[in-house]
Design an enzyme around this catalytic site. Structure first.
Site, PDB file in Angstrom:
ATOM      1  N   ASP A  62     -10.238  -5.172  -4.512  1.00  0.00           N
ATOM      2  CA  ASP A  62      -9.692  -4.093  -3.688  1.00  0.00           C
ATOM      3  C   ASP A  62     -10.590  -2.865  -3.767  1.00  0.00           C
ATOM      4  O   ASP A  62     -10.862  -2.352  -4.857  1.00  0.00           O
ATOM      5  CB  ASP A  62      -8.273  -3.754  -4.186  1.00  0.00           C
ATOM      6  CG  ASP A  62      -7.480  -2.903  -3.205  1.00  0.00           C
ATOM      7  OD1 ASP A  62      -8.088  -2.179  -2.401  1.00  0.00           O
ATOM      8  OD2 ASP A  62      -6.239  -2.959  -3.269  1.00  0.00           O
ATOM      9  N   SER A 113       0.835  -1.205   0.000  1.00  0.00           N
ATOM     10  CA  SER A 113       0.000   0.000   0.000  1.00  0.00           C
ATOM     11  C   SER A 113       0.870   1.255   0.000  1.00  0.00           C
ATOM     12  O   SER A 113       1.645   1.460  -0.928  1.00  0.00           O
ATOM     13  CB  SER A 113      -0.977  -0.041   1.179  1.00  0.00           C
ATOM     14  OG  SER A 113      -2.013   0.904   1.023  1.00  0.00           O
ATOM     15  N   HIS A 160      -8.095  -5.360  -0.412  1.00  0.00           N
ATOM     16  CA  HIS A 160      -6.825  -4.643  -0.396  1.00  0.00           C
ATOM     17  C   HIS A 160      -5.709  -5.491   0.214  1.00  0.00           C
ATOM     18  O   HIS A 160      -4.585  -5.513  -0.295  1.00  0.00           O
ATOM     19  CB  HIS A 160      -6.995  -3.348   0.404  1.00  0.00           C
ATOM     20  CG  HIS A 160      -5.818  -2.432   0.353  1.00  0.00           C
ATOM     21  ND1 HIS A 160      -5.191  -2.065  -0.827  1.00  0.00           N
ATOM     22  CD2 HIS A 160      -5.133  -1.793   1.345  1.00  0.00           C
ATOM     23  CE1 HIS A 160      -4.189  -1.243  -0.567  1.00  0.00           C
ATOM     24  NE2 HIS A 160      -4.132  -1.074   0.746  1.00  0.00           N
TER      25      HIS A 160
END
Length: 286
Positions: free
Chosen positions: A221, A96, A249
């Protein structure tokens, strides 16, 4: 073993150093800390890897200065850790926002010490929409849903974010544990790093990456849309994408077995290059 590395602006960065062998550096996502990879540390250390988990400034056990949460500054922190620990021929794994910082590191520091890159659910090429990219959150959504919400009620913001973090809600204990990691972050660091997520653009950084790169992305996601994973892979010459069809995610929690198997596949070829006398099969039999 945990230790602190002091970086250029006198900030101390916490680093966990586990195992021996080929070094693998982990950069966590916003607003968690290095412990989000604890299952991977245990797995990889048993397969002959040295796991380096660092808390990004403002998060976990690292110092939380009032200013300086740009990707440039955080990439410089990664360089300081690599130099302090004398790491060479390492793999860099970024999840991320950690993937965004990893990408900036590869561009800004010309991949110093890194021979392979893994971007997992990375906030790249951008996290928010802008001219030329129609995917991602709107900038005002980040401001209202993440930044202002953190000012007003950080636990409520984290609870709402947690509902989007994974596809499955069948393991509430895991979500509670992840929430506890996020609560360890500083309040102002959480806010200022979110502003970097909103404002930074990594398109030029991705184009500059010249080492073997793998992209992991969950196809369900809701935080970093799958289309951004595709754009990331298309932007890095010769990269490979692994799609996690049943993941949100956080594919490492939604499909942990596949994540760990693909992670070992990503690293095993590197181990042979690092030490040709190592047998991949013998390591996997441990």
């Amino acid at each position: 073993m945990g230790q602190y590395v002091q970086v250029e602006d006198n900030v101390k960065i916490f680093v966990e150093d586990i195992g021996q062998g080929v070094p693998v550096i982990f950069l966590h996502g916003w607003p968690a800390n290095h412990l989000m990879f604890e299952y991977q540390y245990t797995l990889l250390a048993s397969h002959g890897y040295r796991c380096i988990g660092m808390d990004i400034r403002g998060f976990g056990k690292s110092d939380a200065p009032w200013e300086s949460y740009s990707y440039d500054r955080m990439a410089d922190d990664v360089r300081a850790v690599i130099d302090e620990l004398h790491l060479e021929n390492a793999a860099l794994v970024g999840f991320s926002m950690g993937g965004a910082i990893a990408s900036r590191y590869m561009s800004r520091h010309i991949g110093h010490g890194i021979t392979r890159l893994l971007l997992a659910g990375a906030a790249t090429p951008v996290f928010t929409r802008r001219p030329g990219i129609e995917y991602g959150m709107e900038p005002d959504e980040v401001t209202s849903q993440l930044i202002h919400a953190t000012y007003e009620n950080r636990p409520a913001m984290l609870n709402k974010l947690g509902l989007k973090f994974t596809k499955t809600k069948s393991n509430p204990g895991m979500l509670v544990w992840l929430g506890l990691l996020c609560y360890q972050a500083s309040h102002h660091g959480t806010i200022k790093a979110a502003a970097s997520l909103r404002d930074e653009d990594l398109r030029q950084d991705l184009a500059a990456i010249q080492i073997p790169t793998t992209v992991f992305h969950g196809q369900k996601d809701k935080i970093v849309e799958p289309e951004l994973g595709e754009l990331t892979a298309q932007s890095i010459a010769g990269s490979r994408i692994v799609r996690f069809e049943d993941s949100g995610h956080a594919m490492l929690f939604d499909e942990p077995e596949k994540f760990n198997e693909e992670l070992l596949t990503f690293l095993d070829g590197m181990k042979m290059e690092y030490d040709p006398l190592n047998s991949v099969e013998s390591q996997r039999s441990l």
